[in-house]
Design an enzyme around this catalytic site. Sequence first.
Site, PDB file in Angstrom:
ATOM      1  N   LYS A  51       0.831  -1.204   0.000  1.00 56.65           N
ATOM      2  CA  LYS A  51       0.000   0.000   0.000  1.00 56.65           C
ATOM      3  C   LYS A  51       0.863   1.251   0.000  1.00 56.65           C
ATOM      4  CE  LYS A  51      -4.137  -1.897   2.210  1.00 56.65           C
ATOM      5  NZ  LYS A  51      -5.029  -1.835   3.377  1.00 56.65           N
ATOM      6  N   SER A  68      -0.525   1.044   6.002  1.00 58.94           N
ATOM      7  CA  SER A  68      -0.938   0.207   7.125  1.00 58.94           C
ATOM      8  C   SER A  68      -2.024  -0.765   6.684  1.00 58.94           C
ATOM      9  CB  SER A  68      -1.457   1.086   8.269  1.00 58.94           C
ATOM     10  OG  SER A  68      -1.741   0.314   9.414  1.00 58.94           O
ATOM     11  N   ASP A  69      -2.047  -1.910   7.346  1.00 59.30           N
ATOM     12  CA  ASP A  69      -3.117  -2.868   7.088  1.00 59.30           C
ATOM     13  C   ASP A  69      -3.427  -3.611   8.384  1.00 59.30           C
ATOM     14  OD1 ASP A  69      -4.761  -3.988   4.755  1.00 59.30           O
ATOM     15  OD2 ASP A  69      -4.145  -5.779   5.841  1.00 59.30           O
ATOM     16  N   THR A  70      -4.683  -4.004   8.526  1.00 60.21           N
ATOM     17  CA  THR A  70      -5.135  -4.706   9.720  1.00 60.21           C
ATOM     18  C   THR A  70      -5.916  -5.949   9.313  1.00 60.21           C
ATOM     19  OG1 THR A  70      -5.311  -2.626  10.938  1.00 60.21           O
ATOM     20  CG2 THR A  70      -6.529  -4.496  11.831  1.00 60.21           C
TER      21      THR A  70
END
Length: 194
Positions: A51, A68-70
């Site tokens: 990203k 960021s990724d969750t």
Amino acid sequence: MQLVLASGSPRRRELLSQIRAEFICLASDIPEQQAINETASDYVKRLAYDKALASAKLHDQPCIVIGSDTLIDRDGEVMEKPRNQPHGIAMLRSLAQRKHKVRTAVCVMYYDGVTTDIVSVEEVVTEVTMGEISETAASAYWQTGEPQDKAAGYAIQGGAARWVKRISGSYTAVVGLPLYETDQLLQAVEAKLG
């Protein structure tokens, strides 16, 4: 130097504004598909990096980019966004009366307008314990629209907070951007840039 948040998420934007006043949001569209034999940890870190890199390439001048990724890790199974209402309700109910891990990765990179130079990626793992979630309550929650674009179909900062019995780790990471780690990575990249 311009700071870019590689996200269109209002939650990440609100969180970042708590530690940095000036930044732009530049979301990119990358495929989110776990590779065969890719661990949940490796997957979430790769997505944060991908990203950040994709958004950096959309920005044609030197900048610092945060990606960021969750995702939700329930006993090693990655739970992403729900496909539809039955899937969302089933995912949420599968978390009832048990613990799961919320894995959030943050990537901070310097992009000189052509290539990336300084890249740091960190993963933050938070353990969340949920209470009972009835079919009726899960269905009513789905109808609010809130869970439809969230990992495992819930938002800890929203209506799902009523089911959270315990959290061990970073609350901001569960929301989508671990502020302590993000701030530390930003400071490290800025120090390297002088």
